[in-house]
Structures are given as C-alpha cells and as structure tokens.
Motif scaffolding. Sequence first.
Motif, short mmCIF file in Angstrom:
data_model
loop_
_atom_site.label_atom_id
_atom_site.label_comp_id
_atom_site.label_asym_id
_atom_site.label_seq_id
_atom_site.Cartn_x
_atom_site.Cartn_y
_atom_site.Cartn_z
N SER A 1 0.84 -1.19 0.00
CA SER A 1 0.00 0.00 0.00
C SER A 1 0.88 1.25 0.00
CB SER A 1 -0.96 -0.04 1.19
OG SER A 1 -1.98 0.91 1.00
N GLU B 1 -11.92 0.22 7.46
CA GLU B 1 -11.53 -1.14 7.85
C GLU B 1 -10.78 -1.05 9.17
OE1 GLU B 1 -9.40 -2.92 4.53
OE2 GLU B 1 -11.30 -3.55 3.61
N ASP C 1 -7.92 1.56 7.48
CA ASP C 1 -7.62 1.48 6.05
C ASP C 1 -8.87 1.94 5.29
OD1 ASP C 1 -6.61 0.80 3.55
OD2 ASP C 1 -7.20 -1.30 3.73
N SER D 1 -11.38 2.79 2.65
CA SER D 1 -11.50 2.00 1.41
C SER D 1 -12.64 2.51 0.56
CB SER D 1 -11.75 0.52 1.76
OG SER D 1 -10.65 0.00 2.49
N ARG E 1 -14.93 1.47 -1.97
CA ARG E 1 -15.34 0.16 -2.50
C ARG E 1 -15.71 0.20 -3.98
NH1 ARG E 1 -12.98 -2.81 1.23
NH2 ARG E 1 -13.91 -2.61 3.29
N GLN F 1 -12.54 0.38 -5.85
CA GLN F 1 -11.85 -0.91 -5.66
C GLN F 1 -12.41 -2.00 -6.57
OE1 GLN F 1 -12.02 -2.21 -1.57
NE2 GLN F 1 -10.75 -4.01 -1.90
N PRO G 1 -5.72 -3.89 -5.29
CA PRO G 1 -6.11 -2.52 -4.95
C PRO G 1 -5.03 -1.49 -5.31
CG PRO G 1 -6.09 -3.95 -2.99
CD PRO G 1 -5.52 -4.74 -4.12
N LYS H 1 -7.34 2.44 -2.07
CA LYS H 1 -6.76 2.30 -0.74
C LYS H 1 -5.72 3.37 -0.43
CE LYS H 1 -8.51 -1.85 0.35
NZ LYS H 1 -9.19 -2.16 1.63
N THR I 1 -4.87 6.67 5.04
CA THR I 1 -4.87 5.65 6.08
C THR I 1 -4.64 6.38 7.39
OG1 THR I 1 -3.89 4.04 4.56
CG2 THR I 1 -3.79 3.52 6.90
#
Length: 452
Positions: free
Chosen positions: A179, A216, A250, A252, A254, A257, A266, A270, A274
């Motif tokens: 990442s 997440e 994390d 995200s 979606r 993604q 990803p 992502k 963070t």
Amino acid sequence: MPALNPTHDPARRSWVEAANDLRGDFPIQNLPFGIFRRHGEPAQSARAGVAIGDQILDLVACLDAGLLAGTSAEAAARLAATGGTLNTLMAAGNGASSALRAGLSDMLSHGGAISARARAEAARILVPMEEAELGLPAAIGAFTDFLTSIYHTERGGRMTRPDSPVPQNFRHLPIAYNSRASTVVSSGHAIRRPNGQRRRPEGEIAFGPCEHLDFELELGLFVGPGNAMGEPIALRAAPEHIFGFCLVNDWSARDIQRWESHPLGPFLAKSAATTISPWVVTAEAMAPFRIAAFARPASDPAPLPYLADPADQEEGGMDLGLEAFILTARMRERGEAPARLTATNFRHMYWTFGQMLTHHASNGCALRPGDLIASGTTSGPTDEARACLSELNLDPSTRSRRAIALPNGESRLWLDDGDEVIFRARAERPGFVPIGFGECRGRVDPAPAWPA
Ligand code: CA
C-alpha cells in the motif's frame, strides 16, 4: 516473545494519579511511545514522549533534567530523542526499548529509585495530553496491508465467489498488497473523500467522488530492526523485528476498488488515506496478552515449514479487544455519543504477525525500521465482530446490501461526509492491569473539486 518482568507487575502504581484509574488506557504497565508537540509549537519541535495517565512524559525534558543520567535507560532515551521520530529507537532493537521502559517505569512508579527527583520536576517533564498534538510516531518508509481474517475474507467472498468464498491461497499464505506510506496520517486528521473512476451498478463508467466509502478496523505493526535485502527472517526470530502496535483505519473506496482491482489488486481505492493511532504500544507491553495462534480446523492445510514455529503457535496470537464507532454530523451537533458498529478481537486472525513478517521477507524483501504492516480487517465470527461497512451492510440471504440502522434513527449504507470513524482497543487479562491503545479517529470531508 517478550518476557514478563517487573514493568508488568499489576501492583505497580504511578505518582501520576490519572494513570491509576484502571479504566484508562495508559497505566504505568503500558508506557506507549509517541511523537508530540505542544499546541502552537513549530513542527520541528515534535519530540518523543510516553503516555502516562492523562499526561505525556517528555523524554527530551527528562534528558535535559538529567533524570536518566547514569541509568541503563539513558542511552535508549537519547535514541528516542533523535530526529523527531521513533525510527532510531525502533532500529536499535527491543533491548533498547526494554531498557528505556524499565527506567521509565521505575521513574514513574511510587518508590522507584529516581521517582522522587522526577516528581520534583513534574512541571518540566509532564505535558497534559489536552495541551498537545500527536504526530506520526515514525517516518513510515513503506506500508503493507495484509488480509488475515478468514471471517472478513469469507463474508467478502460470498458476494463475488459464493461457491468458494475463501480463495485457495488464503489458508497457505498471508495475502497482502503493497500500500501507500505517503498518505498515512495520525489520528485526528480529516480525510477528504477520494475522487475516482468506477463502474456504477447500471454499467456507466464514471469519474467523481467515491460513492461507497468504507472503513476497515485493523491492527498495525511497526517494524523494529529490519533485514538486509536478500536475507529472509526466520519465524523464530520474527519477534526481534516487532517494535510495537497501533490501530489502523484502512479507508477503502469500494466502488473504485471493485472496478480497478482486477487483475492487479487494490490501487487508488486504498491509497487516498490511512489513519493510525499515534501511540505505539510496545510488543513488551503486550506480553501479558499473548495467546496461542488461531486454532485451524483439522481439515485446513498445515502451514509450510517456513511459516511454522512452536513458539509462534504457542503465543503468536494476541487477546486484544477492538471496537469501531461512528459519530455522524447530526450526533456531533446534538452532543450524542458515538454509536458502536463493531466489537471484535485480534484473536480471530488466521495468521500471526510473526507469520506475516516472515512471509513478507521470505523472498528477500527488505523491511526497514518504522515500516508499517497492517493485519487486514479484524473481523471475527459473530455479527457484532464485522469490522467494516461492507460486511455490516451485507444481507447474506439475498446477497444484497441494505443500510444499517444507527441508534439515533439515522442509517448508513456507506460513510457520509461529516461522519467520524473512531477505533479503540483494549487488552485485558485476569491478574494484570488492562491497557488501551488510545483513539484512532478521522472525519470524512467532502471530495475536493476537480481542478479547472
Ligand atoms: Ca485493509
């Protein structure tokens, strides 16, 4: 694994009174490291501190006051005080941070050898947490995110691979992707909703603000001493490379993604942001809360020899309760408490952090001090242990998504602008003083307008 020693003694109490409230996160048995500065101080004055009760112990001030002079903690305190990050302390290995922890525990405890002198300097060496802001604990050179909860993997797979929701490789290796370190921020920073390209359900391919923003709930590991490129890390030696832990959100996207991830995994979904909690709870502080690794069903494959080690099986897991909350703009305006979305535990992770580290370096990949390695979403088997919205909003019977109801009458399918996501973690075990991680908090701000 780090051993128990007098710093874990449950009878030990601090002269910093707030540290003796056992409901708090930062008793004298915890002593997590962080980087802080007082409000209004310039960025370059950021320096190392240790959380104790509602205070931050200023390590630079301790050195200036000569409090650690002549103790085995002094050299390690100088490493911690280097460069405005914890990287130098992390690089020095757990012997150094352990010596520092022992010295600070002695200094902050009732009746410790130097506690009377420290107490006399309290105004100089303690900074109230409410007067400080906390930055990133390390210069994070690289950030890797794993996928090690079989429950998270299985629930996610039900939508896309209903016949075999858990991919074949999951039980053989800890899956991960590289990442982005550049957008890791400390708790409290607002997050801008990412713009991105996605394929809408009706098939339209569009670019614009993410419409399916998720969190997440994960646990992160900070690498201590690294390994040279080309030199793997044996699993039995993995604990020597683990400095400590923090909470990780994390964030995200979606919809982005789903569209971008095949076939390479990803990318922009992502890397927009963070968030991590700013206090690093050392592996040593977590020693009382080590447990056996996840018990695999007999029908699952045994780990290959490079991912198998008796000590890791015996105590490579951790009993750590993890929670996620949401505070919507309406809740904030009305002074309501955040609503809890998730209560899970790190004990549910299929792979240990040791196995993740060893697998990561198994091809010769170099890990460096201050690298961040996250566990992946920490979902457990029960409904309340679903650790992201894409699990919480899933109706497995219809394989469709429905908004979840919040206690104040609002509902959420995905995160709205103004929503704040808050993580907390706490380790408890009879006979030991519980320790907490502090908060990992971030608010979603609107997406930036596309530049003209
Ligand atoms: Ca993740």
